[in-house]
Design a protein around this motif. Structure first.
Motif, PDB file in Angstrom:
ATOM      1  N   LYS A 108     -26.032  -6.524 -25.538  1.00  0.00           N
ATOM      2  CA  LYS A 108     -26.210  -6.142 -24.384  1.00  0.00           C
ATOM      3  C   LYS A 108     -27.687  -6.691 -23.995  1.00  0.00           C
ATOM      4  CE  LYS A 108     -24.226  -0.923 -25.594  1.00  0.00           C
ATOM      5  NZ  LYS A 108     -25.089  -0.615 -24.975  1.00  0.00           N
ATOM      6  N   ALA A 109     -27.505  -6.664 -22.698  1.00  0.00           N
ATOM      7  CA  ALA A 109     -28.233  -7.050 -21.767  1.00  0.00           C
ATOM      8  C   ALA A 109     -29.003  -6.494 -20.394  1.00  0.00           C
ATOM      9  CB  ALA A 109     -28.527  -8.799 -21.309  1.00  0.00           C
ATOM     10  N   LEU A 110     -29.831  -6.714 -19.894  1.00  0.00           N
ATOM     11  CA  LEU A 110     -30.087  -6.310 -18.996  1.00  0.00           C
ATOM     12  C   LEU A 110     -29.609  -6.694 -17.468  1.00  0.00           C
ATOM     13  CD1 LEU A 110     -33.863  -6.095 -18.318  1.00  0.00           C
ATOM     14  CD2 LEU A 110     -32.706  -4.700 -19.587  1.00  0.00           C
ATOM     15  N   GLY A 111     -28.565  -5.379 -16.344  1.00  0.00           N
ATOM     16  CA  GLY A 111     -28.247  -5.894 -15.181  1.00  0.00           C
ATOM     17  C   GLY A 111     -28.903  -5.544 -14.373  1.00  0.00           C
ATOM     18  N   ASP A 112     -28.094  -5.604 -12.996  1.00  0.00           N
ATOM     19  CA  ASP A 112     -28.914  -5.242 -11.474  1.00  0.00           C
ATOM     20  C   ASP A 112     -30.001  -4.575 -11.426  1.00  0.00           C
ATOM     21  OD1 ASP A 112     -27.780  -8.290 -11.448  1.00  0.00           O
ATOM     22  OD2 ASP A 112     -26.028  -7.320 -11.045  1.00  0.00           O
ATOM     23  N   GLY A 113     -29.557  -3.215 -12.058  1.00  0.00           N
ATOM     24  CA  GLY A 113     -29.853  -2.190 -12.017  1.00  0.00           C
ATOM     25  C   GLY A 113     -30.068  -1.053 -13.227  1.00  0.00           C
ATOM     26  N   PRO A 114     -30.518   0.204 -12.857  1.00  0.00           N
ATOM     27  CA  PRO A 114     -31.123   1.269 -13.890  1.00  0.00           C
ATOM     28  C   PRO A 114     -29.527   1.236 -14.521  1.00  0.00           C
ATOM     29  CG  PRO A 114     -31.435   1.976 -11.512  1.00  0.00           C
ATOM     30  CD  PRO A 114     -31.459   0.730 -10.929  1.00  0.00           C
ATOM     31  N   LEU A 115     -28.302   1.172 -13.771  1.00  0.00           N
ATOM     32  CA  LEU A 115     -27.415   1.959 -14.355  1.00  0.00           C
ATOM     33  C   LEU A 115     -26.129   0.926 -15.096  1.00  0.00           C
ATOM     34  CD1 LEU A 115     -26.111   4.361 -11.863  1.00  0.00           C
ATOM     35  CD2 LEU A 115     -27.057   5.465 -13.748  1.00  0.00           C
ATOM     36  N   HIS A 116     -26.724  -0.416 -14.779  1.00  0.00           N
ATOM     37  CA  HIS A 116     -25.845  -1.381 -14.537  1.00  0.00           C
ATOM     38  C   HIS A 116     -26.551  -2.068 -16.822  1.00  0.00           C
ATOM     39  CE1 HIS A 116     -24.253  -0.616 -11.047  1.00  0.00           C
ATOM     40  NE2 HIS A 116     -23.511  -1.573 -11.360  1.00  0.00           N
ATOM     41  N   ARG A 117     -25.086  -2.746 -17.335  1.00  0.00           N
ATOM     42  CA  ARG A 117     -26.036  -3.947 -18.485  1.00  0.00           C
ATOM     43  C   ARG A 117     -24.656  -4.489 -18.477  1.00  0.00           C
ATOM     44  NH1 ARG A 117     -30.196  -0.686 -17.760  1.00  0.00           N
ATOM     45  NH2 ARG A 117     -31.642   0.564 -18.969  1.00  0.00           N
ATOM     46  N   LEU A 118     -25.421  -5.616 -19.193  1.00  0.00           N
ATOM     47  CA  LEU A 118     -24.082  -6.623 -19.378  1.00  0.00           C
ATOM     48  C   LEU A 118     -23.866  -5.834 -20.709  1.00  0.00           C
ATOM     49  CD1 LEU A 118     -25.176  -9.620 -18.057  1.00  0.00           C
ATOM     50  CD2 LEU A 118     -23.554  -8.400 -16.921  1.00  0.00           C
ATOM     51  N   GLU A 119     -22.811  -6.357 -21.247  1.00  0.00           N
ATOM     52  CA  GLU A 119     -22.258  -5.429 -22.912  1.00  0.00           C
ATOM     53  C   GLU A 119     -20.776  -6.000 -22.943  1.00  0.00           C
ATOM     54  OE1 GLU A 119     -20.864  -1.432 -25.406  1.00  0.00           O
ATOM     55  OE2 GLU A 119     -22.024  -1.347 -23.344  1.00  0.00           O
ATOM     56  N   HIS A 120     -20.470  -6.487 -24.677  1.00  0.00           N
ATOM     57  CA  HIS A 120     -19.177  -7.287 -23.974  1.00  0.00           C
ATOM     58  C   HIS A 120     -19.844  -6.621 -25.880  1.00  0.00           C
ATOM     59  CE1 HIS A 120     -16.846 -10.265 -26.088  1.00  0.00           C
ATOM     60  NE2 HIS A 120     -15.678 -10.339 -25.396  1.00  0.00           N
ATOM     61  N   ASN A 121     -18.250  -5.858 -27.093  1.00  0.00           N
ATOM     62  CA  ASN A 121     -18.226  -5.662 -27.964  1.00  0.00           C
ATOM     63  C   ASN A 121     -17.031  -6.186 -28.668  1.00  0.00           C
ATOM     64  OD1 ASN A 121     -19.749  -3.027 -27.908  1.00  0.00           O
ATOM     65  ND2 ASN A 121     -18.081  -2.966 -26.426  1.00  0.00           N
ATOM     66  N   VAL A 122     -17.269  -5.970 -29.652  1.00  0.00           N
ATOM     67  CA  VAL A 122     -15.577  -7.579 -31.096  1.00  0.00           C
ATOM     68  C   VAL A 122     -15.367  -6.884 -32.130  1.00  0.00           C
ATOM     69  CG1 VAL A 122     -15.418  -9.782 -31.900  1.00  0.00           C
ATOM     70  CG2 VAL A 122     -16.598  -9.487 -29.455  1.00  0.00           C
TER      71      VAL A 122
END
Length: 506
Positions: free
Chosen positions: A64-78
């Protein structure tokens, strides 16, 4: 990319929230996670988290990482499957080719830097899906703890978790916002920016709470492609990025003076944006946002004013030979005022925060007012800057003759002028904007000190009703006012010479 709201659940409301989640078919799952970072905390310093989590009998690796705003998160699951109960080893390459994976790969120097386990979580999740129109949203109630392993003379630390997450599975952000408003208002929940990973990082550092967060400039897209509403969204997103972490810390119990101060600044900047940017896309801002923002600002301001009396003004009076003054505690003999945490957790303020988050995350609805293009946007901003500058310079010429409320209005206009200049800096020459903002600082300092003395004089005048010794302070502060007003006039007159960055050839 995931889009979600996360709310803290007060312990006294947990049972009711759980009952509501169970109102439809819900699944309870035990999840145990292990978080990893480099020895020097390179991932945490960039807002990146890497974890292995056991969900039932399966292991899932998530980045996970911070996204563009308070609702957004970069995420990738395996999904790593069952693994016979044994915990698999973390491998950052499992996220290769994704935005968060690319960031992870860079921070780990393409695999050259080793990962170490830092902390873990033990969570029971109660989750179900809910439909809001054509939108599907996952409700997840998490209870449990974040914990660190033993070390440095301690047996390990733990932080309790009790939070409700609402994540957009598919559909419209507006529907997610509507559902978030209903749940937060019904159960007295408050929005939180603190992730489980951040809880663990604080435990590792043995930090009690959040540090005060200062404002950052808005981020615009291509300058030639901006519109009135895109500027509104970008500026309010920057205001929220400033307000939310400080509000989250105060709601959780922080009484740190700098955190409270930064929230007040964040609220003032937000109110400036709502006032000065409304013309960029008229009708998009909700007038109901103003009153709760003002109320929280007022309560936090009263606390700040009293703290200033004790830390700054009283020592000056002591040096002037003032007698001891009995300054009764706030609320003494009457109902005590609400605490900072109480006003921030109040449903009215939380409604505004959720609504503003939704505003910045949602595109304009069909049928919304016509978009103001880039050229018109710039013209409107230039006009607003010019109007404020002219008003402040005009008031500065006759500052000593202004009534008290007019002097206070001048100070507020000066603050709005500075904030608006900072908001639009990316749209103009940044060096010229910085030079102009720098020219405002002496006037802001002079008016700030003058205002502090005016507020202090009113407080001591009130104290004089029960302690006559306070009249010394009233008289001493009254004697300072002429010199203070002259200093304000001189500082404001210098603004007339400032180069206005929004005017070509000025």
């Amino acid at each position: 990319m995931e889009i979600e709201f996360k709310f803290q659940v007060p312990a006294r409301h947990l049972k009711a929230v759980e009952q509501d989640v169970r109102a439809a078919k819900a699944v309870r799952q035990h999840m145990q996670a292990h978080y990893f970072d480099t020895k020097d905390g390179a991932l945490a310093s960039r807002g990146v988290a890497l974890r292995l989590r056991k969900e039932g009998r399966r292991w899932v690796q998530t980045a996970k990482a911070l996204g563009d705003g308070p609702l957004h998160r970069l995420e990738h699951n395996v999904d790593l499957g069952g693994s016979g109960g044994a915990r698999p080893e973390p491998d950052a390459q499992r996220h290769a080719g994704t935005p968060v994976g690319d960031l992870l790969d860079k921070l780990l120097d393409h695999g050259a830097i080793a990962l170490v386990e830092t902390f873990g979580t033990d969570i029971w999740r109660l989750a179900r899906h809910e439909r809001e129109g054509d939108t599907t949203i996952e409700l997840a109630l998490d209870t449990g703890k974040v914990m660190t392993p033993p070390g440095d003379g301690h047996e390990g630390r733990a932080s309790q978790v009790c939070e409700l997450e609402l994540e957009l599975v598919d559909g419209r952000v507006q529907d997610l916002v509507a559902l978030a408003l209903r749940w937060s208002q019904r159960h007295g929940l408050w929005f939180s920016t603190v992730t489980k990973a951040e809880r663990g990082q604080r435990l590792m550092a043995d930090e009690a709470g959040e540090r005060a967060l200062k404002a950052s400039p808005p981020v615009f897209g291509a300058i030639d492609a901006i519109s009135g509403e895109s500027v509104q969204r970008a500026v309010l997103a920057a205001c929220l990025a400033h307000m939310l972490p400080n509000a989250s810390a105060i709601a959780a119990g922080s009484e740190d003076a700098e955190v409270i101060h930064q929230l007040r600044i964040g609220i003032r900047r937000t109110r400036t944006a709502l006032r000065e940017l409304d013309a960029l896309a008229p009708g998009r801002f909700d007038a109901a946002w103003e009153a709760p923002l003002v109320e929280v600002f007022r309560v936090l301001g009263a606390q700040r004013d009293r703290a200033l009396l004790l830390s700054d003004m009283q020592p000056r009076l002591d040096a002037a030979g003032a007698p001891a003054i009995d300054m009764k505690p706030a609320g003494d003999g009457a109902q005590a005022p609400p605490s900072a945490g109480e006003v921030v957790r109040a449903p009215a303020f939380q409604r505004v925060l959720v609504s503003l988050i939704g505003f910045t995350a949602s595109p304009a609805e069909e049928g919304a007012p016509a978009v103001v293009d880039a050229a018109a946007t710039r013209q409107i901003l230039q006009a607003r800057l010019g109007r404020l500058h002219k008003q402040v310079v005009r008031d500065g010429k006759r500052f000593e003759q202004l009534l008290a409320d007019q002097q206070h209005r001048t100070r507020k206009r000066l603050k709005r002028l500075r904030y608006l200049a900072e908001f639009v800096a990316p749209l103009f020459d940044k060096a010229e904007v910085k030079r102009y903002v720098g020219s405002l600082v002496p006037a802001q300092d002079a008016l700030g000190e003058f205002n502090d003395e005016v507020v202090a004089m009113a407080a001591y005048r009130e104290a004089a009703a029960t302690d006559p010794h306070a009249w010394f302070a009233v008289g001493w502060l009254a004697a300072q006012q002429p010199a203070g007003a002259r200093a304000c006039r001189k500082a404001l007159r210098q603004l007339a010479k400032a180069r206005r960055f929004w005017r070509k050839g000025d």
